[in-house]
Design a protein around this motif. Structure first.
Motif, PDB file in Angstrom:
ATOM      1  N   ASP A  16       0.845  -1.192   0.000  1.00  0.00           N
ATOM      2  CA  ASP A  16       0.000   0.000   0.000  1.00  0.00           C
ATOM      3  C   ASP A  16       0.883   1.246   0.000  1.00  0.00           C
ATOM      4  OD1 ASP A  16       0.939   0.307   2.591  1.00  0.00           O
ATOM      5  OD2 ASP A  16      -0.999  -0.060   3.561  1.00  0.00           O
ATOM      6  N   GLN A  17       0.284   2.403   0.149  1.00  0.00           N
ATOM      7  CA  GLN A  17       1.034   3.653   0.064  1.00  0.00           C
ATOM      8  C   GLN A  17       2.155   3.735   1.097  1.00  0.00           C
ATOM      9  OE1 GLN A  17      -1.455   7.098   0.339  1.00  0.00           O
ATOM     10  NE2 GLN A  17       0.171   8.539  -0.185  1.00  0.00           N
ATOM     11  N   ASN A  18       1.959   3.072   2.237  1.00  0.00           N
ATOM     12  CA  ASN A  18       2.944   3.112   3.321  1.00  0.00           C
ATOM     13  C   ASN A  18       3.763   1.832   3.421  1.00  0.00           C
ATOM     14  OD1 ASN A  18       2.082   5.729   4.279  1.00  0.00           O
ATOM     15  ND2 ASN A  18       0.246   4.703   5.059  1.00  0.00           N
ATOM     16  N   ILE A  64       2.076  -9.101 -11.206  1.00  0.00           N
ATOM     17  CA  ILE A  64       1.624  -8.573 -12.490  1.00  0.00           C
ATOM     18  C   ILE A  64       2.834  -8.500 -13.411  1.00  0.00           C
ATOM     19  CG2 ILE A  64       0.596  -6.607 -13.692  1.00  0.00           C
ATOM     20  CD1 ILE A  64      -0.838  -5.917 -11.041  1.00  0.00           C
ATOM     21  N   ASP A  65       2.850  -9.320 -14.425  1.00  0.00           N
ATOM     22  CA  ASP A  65       3.946  -9.300 -15.397  1.00  0.00           C
ATOM     23  C   ASP A  65       3.564  -8.310 -16.487  1.00  0.00           C
ATOM     24  OD1 ASP A  65       5.730  -9.873 -17.598  1.00  0.00           O
ATOM     25  OD2 ASP A  65       6.229 -11.753 -16.573  1.00  0.00           O
ATOM     26  N   ALA A  66       4.286  -7.187 -16.532  1.00  0.00           N
ATOM     27  CA  ALA A  66       3.904  -6.074 -17.413  1.00  0.00           C
ATOM     28  C   ALA A  66       4.368  -6.234 -18.851  1.00  0.00           C
ATOM     29  CB  ALA A  66       4.431  -4.758 -16.838  1.00  0.00           C
ATOM     30  N   TRP A 479       2.107  -3.284  -7.762  1.00  0.00           N
ATOM     31  CA  TRP A 479       1.385  -2.020  -7.911  1.00  0.00           C
ATOM     32  C   TRP A 479       1.787  -1.275  -9.171  1.00  0.00           C
ATOM     33  CZ3 TRP A 479       1.902   3.195  -8.444  1.00  0.00           C
ATOM     34  CH2 TRP A 479       0.784   3.995  -8.157  1.00  0.00           C
ATOM     35  N   ASN A 480       3.073  -1.246  -9.484  1.00  0.00           N
ATOM     36  CA  ASN A 480       3.521  -0.513 -10.674  1.00  0.00           C
ATOM     37  C   ASN A 480       2.932  -1.114 -11.945  1.00  0.00           C
ATOM     38  OD1 ASN A 480       4.996   0.900  -8.808  1.00  0.00           O
ATOM     39  ND2 ASN A 480       6.990   0.563  -9.765  1.00  0.00           N
ATOM     40  N   GLY A 481       2.795  -2.434 -11.968  1.00  0.00           N
ATOM     41  CA  GLY A 481       2.172  -3.078 -13.116  1.00  0.00           C
ATOM     42  C   GLY A 481       0.714  -2.681 -13.258  1.00  0.00           C
ATOM     43  N   ALA A 482       0.025  -2.570 -12.127  1.00  0.00           N
ATOM     44  CA  ALA A 482      -1.370  -2.116 -12.155  1.00  0.00           C
ATOM     45  C   ALA A 482      -1.455  -0.670 -12.641  1.00  0.00           C
ATOM     46  CB  ALA A 482      -1.988  -2.258 -10.770  1.00  0.00           C
ATOM     47  N   GLU A 487      -4.951   0.426 -13.633  1.00  0.00           N
ATOM     48  CA  GLU A 487      -5.788  -0.441 -12.796  1.00  0.00           C
ATOM     49  C   GLU A 487      -5.360  -0.451 -11.333  1.00  0.00           C
ATOM     50  OE1 GLU A 487      -7.222  -4.057 -15.523  1.00  0.00           O
ATOM     51  OE2 GLU A 487      -5.045  -3.794 -15.587  1.00  0.00           O
ATOM     52  N   GLU A 488      -4.613   0.546 -10.913  1.00  0.00           N
ATOM     53  CA  GLU A 488      -4.101   0.548  -9.538  1.00  0.00           C
ATOM     54  C   GLU A 488      -5.191   0.699  -8.488  1.00  0.00           C
ATOM     55  OE1 GLU A 488      -4.025   4.925 -10.686  1.00  0.00           O
ATOM     56  OE2 GLU A 488      -3.771   2.977 -11.683  1.00  0.00           O
ATOM     57  N   LYS A 489      -6.387   1.118  -8.878  1.00  0.00           N
ATOM     58  CA  LYS A 489      -7.485   1.237  -7.913  1.00  0.00           C
ATOM     59  C   LYS A 489      -8.171  -0.101  -7.651  1.00  0.00           C
ATOM     60  CE  LYS A 489      -8.492   6.113  -8.806  1.00  0.00           C
ATOM     61  NZ  LYS A 489      -9.504   7.103  -9.251  1.00  0.00           N
ATOM     62  N   SER A 490      -7.917  -1.084  -8.498  1.00  0.00           N
ATOM     63  CA  SER A 490      -8.584  -2.372  -8.328  1.00  0.00           C
ATOM     64  C   SER A 490      -7.638  -3.517  -7.993  1.00  0.00           C
ATOM     65  CB  SER A 490      -9.377  -2.736  -9.584  1.00  0.00           C
ATOM     66  OG  SER A 490      -8.513  -2.900 -10.703  1.00  0.00           O
ATOM     67  N   LYS A 491      -6.334  -3.350  -8.195  1.00  0.00           N
ATOM     68  CA  LYS A 491      -5.400  -4.440  -7.908  1.00  0.00           C
ATOM     69  C   LYS A 491      -3.993  -3.893  -7.733  1.00  0.00           C
ATOM     70  CE  LYS A 491      -4.828  -5.612 -12.838  1.00  0.00           C
ATOM     71  NZ  LYS A 491      -5.095  -6.620 -13.875  1.00  0.00           N
ATOM     72  N   GLY A 492      -3.038  -4.784  -7.467  1.00  0.00           N
ATOM     73  CA  GLY A 492      -1.648  -4.366  -7.324  1.00  0.00           C
ATOM     74  C   GLY A 492      -1.194  -4.186  -5.891  1.00  0.00           C
ATOM     75  N   SER A 493      -2.134  -4.183  -4.937  1.00  0.00           N
ATOM     76  CA  SER A 493      -1.800  -4.081  -3.517  1.00  0.00           C
ATOM     77  C   SER A 493      -2.886  -4.786  -2.728  1.00  0.00           C
ATOM     78  CB  SER A 493      -1.672  -2.621  -3.079  1.00  0.00           C
ATOM     79  OG  SER A 493      -2.882  -1.916  -3.289  1.00  0.00           O
ATOM     80  N   ILE A 494      -2.595  -5.086  -1.479  1.00  0.00           N
ATOM     81  CA  ILE A 494      -3.558  -5.759  -0.602  1.00  0.00           C
ATOM     82  C   ILE A 494      -4.237  -4.694   0.240  1.00  0.00           C
ATOM     83  CG2 ILE A 494      -3.858  -7.494   1.212  1.00  0.00           C
ATOM     84  CD1 ILE A 494      -1.369  -8.917   0.135  1.00  0.00           C
ATOM     85  N   GLU A 495      -5.394  -4.229  -0.236  1.00  0.00           N
ATOM     86  CA  GLU A 495      -6.154  -3.178   0.420  1.00  0.00           C
ATOM     87  C   GLU A 495      -7.639  -3.479   0.315  1.00  0.00           C
ATOM     88  OE1 GLU A 495      -4.409   0.978  -0.045  1.00  0.00           O
ATOM     89  OE2 GLU A 495      -3.657   0.018  -1.877  1.00  0.00           O
TER      90      GLU A 495
END
Length: 552
Positions: A16-18, A64-66, A479-482, A487-495
């Motif tokens: 996440d952001q932190n 996420i493989d970009a 996250w960077n791949g999202a 698509e960073e609002k829907s995936k890429g981190s556990i939130e």
């Protein structure tokens, strides 16, 4: 809201952001509903909740493989593997090709993939004549690991209409010997054009896609940015969508609009058709319009501003002029596409940045997230332009592990700015990692290992100034791949609220010896809240009497 499943007692790397690291996660249907301590997640449990006790193991967002080639990866698995453990020499490859030819009806293609002359005792390519000895009734092609070079037998060359009088295509070479006779070796656009004829059937494409998806899931990859295949890109996209709908492909796909065969034709067709980047759903979305600008970093055929270190008159291959690049991708940008290109050498990167700069000047757009695939030799003046233009880089750190020794030979000191993850992080350039599989190793953990250690498979340091830390590398694979696909609002981190795409490792990823990261393995993969890979069958078993509390 009560959870269908919870993970507890873990090293939950949220990204996440932190960059929080917590103990537990709760899942309801296909979404994350709680993230925090065991105590905080406890309230979401019921008697029916499946409890997965991680025992201190790492839980990460699904990788996420970009940048990889889903279709090529899968169809390769239908052919002869040059990377199989028993392959030590050309004779081993010939034996497998001969066996494949005996099993294949006359006139149908026999293909080998993953060829790397440097890994064989002969340290050379096969010859056309050697392939002819295997069969002249079958077209045979041996594809180099870079997917930019191949060797074909006489039958394959005949079918492709390549003869001694055939001119080299733009951006390609049909190799000839001193007598002017074809050697069978095809480089860059000549290799690409062969696959107008060496194409696969719809059934083979679909079968290959399923095989690829299964291997991606086993590697912990839950989303891919598919960088295109040979042949008709429209047909490939159609088959891919059908395979996703029928659950044959179980990874989420961001489909880059590009083909290895005449990519400009496919881009033009899609630009004229109307759909633009972002069209689709959580499983399949249209991605950027993509061209090829130069060649392979290990060919080597990339376009450089200075000559290769081992060949002082060689500057590589360029596929398009600056005006052509500006026109084709400029039109895609104007219509609303995210744009990108395969650009490995610094000369190719500079041309793509020129194109992006011109497109934005003529048709300004906020948050375009235009990309550069690979961005191999990204010198610091180019990095400054990437930052200024808001470009997303898609580097391949696993290349340093796979090819680092050759890069030192080909590019010398320029390895210090090859796939420069440290510089990107320091400059605030978002870089999303890709494997480029099957060109290189698929395993995201090997990619993370390579980014953290910057050593070749032989142990040689290759641009150690570009090492990043483990958390930065994880972010580049999640996250960077999202972000690179909006698509960073829907995936890429556990939130909370994000898709339940998760991967469990067999160890702590944050505390393992950094030189041992490549030895860490995937133990479980969850996509859309469903466990799809679980080699111990604790969670994917059909046994309805299984325990609700499971210790991994």
């Amino acid at each position: 809201m009560k959870a269908d499943s919870v993970f507890i007692n873990g090293e939950v790397v949220t990204v996440d952001q932190n960059n929080r690291v917590v103990e537990a996660v709760a899942i309801k249907e296909n979404r994350i509903i709680a993230v925090g301590s065991n105590k905080e997640v406890e309230e979401y449990r019921t008697d029916e909740t499946v409890v997965i006790d991680l025992g201190g193991k790492a839980l990460l967002p699904g990788f996420i493989d970009a940048h990889l080639h889903l279709t090529i990866y899968g169809t390769n698995l239908l052919g002869v593997s040059c990377v199989a453990p028993h392959i030590q020499s050309l004779q081993d490859i010939f034996a497998d090709l001969r066996k494949k030819a005996q099993e294949t009806p006359k006139g149908q293609w026999v293909r080998a993939w993953g060829f790397n002359e440097t890994k064989l005792k002969e340290n050379r390519f096969p010859t056309k004549e050697e392939l002819d000895e295997i069969s002249t009734d079958h077209p045979i092609v041996v594809i180099r690991t870079c997917n930019h070079t191949s060797i074909a037998n006489s039958k394959a060359l005949e079918i492709a209409n390549f003869s001694e009088s055939t001119p080299d295509p733009d951006g390609g070479i049909i190799e000839r010997n001193q007598s002017g006779n074809l050697t069978g070796k095809l480089l860059e656009n000549a290799h690409m054009q062969l696959f107008k004829y060496a194409s696969y059937s719809k059934e083979e494409l679909r079968k290959g896609m399923k095989l690829a998806s299964d291997e991606f899931i086993q590697a912990g990859i839950t989303s891919v940015h598919d960088a295109g295949a040979y042949g008709d890109g429209s047909q490939t996209l159609q088959i891919m969508q059908q395979a996703i709908k029928s659950n044959e492909i179980n990874v989420r796909v961001y489909a880059i609009i590009g083909s290895l065969t005449n990519s400009h034709d496919f881009v033009h067709k899609m630009v004229e058709a109307g759909p633009i980047t972002g069209l689709g759903d959580d499983w399949f979305k249209i991605g950027p319009a993509k061209l090829f600008t130069d060649g392979s970093s290990v060919g080597p055929t990339i376009a450089t501003r200075q000559p290769y270190s081992h060949a002082q008159d060689d500057y590589g291959i360029i596929y398009y002029s600056q005006d052509e690049l500006n026109r084709i991708l400029g039109e895609a940008h104007k219509k609303g596409f995210q744009i990108t290109a395969h650009a490995q050498g610094d000369r190719a990167i500079e041309m793509l940045l020129n194109c992006i700069e011109k497109a934005l000047l003529e048709h300004p757009r906020i948050d375009h997230r235009h990309r550069i695939e690979h961005a191999g030799i990204a010198s610091r003046d180019l990095q400054e332009r990437m930052k200024k233009l808001g470009v997303v880089a898609i580097p391949n750190p696993v290349f340093m592990f796979a090819n680092g020794d050759r890069y030192l030979e080909f590019y010398g000191e320029r390895v210090k700015v090859m796939y420069p993850a440290r510089d990107y992080a320091d400059r605030g350039i978002i870089a999303a990692f890709g494997s480029d599989a099957p060109v290189s190793f698929l395993d995201p953990l090997l990619g993370i290992h390579a980014a953290v250690n910057r050593r070749s498979w032989k142990g040689q340091a290759v641009g150690e100034n570009q090492c990043i830390d483990i958390m930065e590398a994880i972010r580049a694979y999640t996250w960077n791949g999202a972000y690179a696909s909006f698509e960073e609002k829907s995936k890429g981190s556990i939130e909370v609220g994000k898709l339940a795409d998760l991967v469990v490792l067999n160890d702590s990823i944050l505390h393992v010896d950094k030189t041992k990261i490549k030895d860490v393995k995937v133990e479980l993969t969850m996509v859309d809240g469903e466990v799809l890979y679980d080699p111990t069958y604790l969670l994917t078993s059909n046994n309805k009497k299984r325990k609700k509390h499971i210790k991994l």
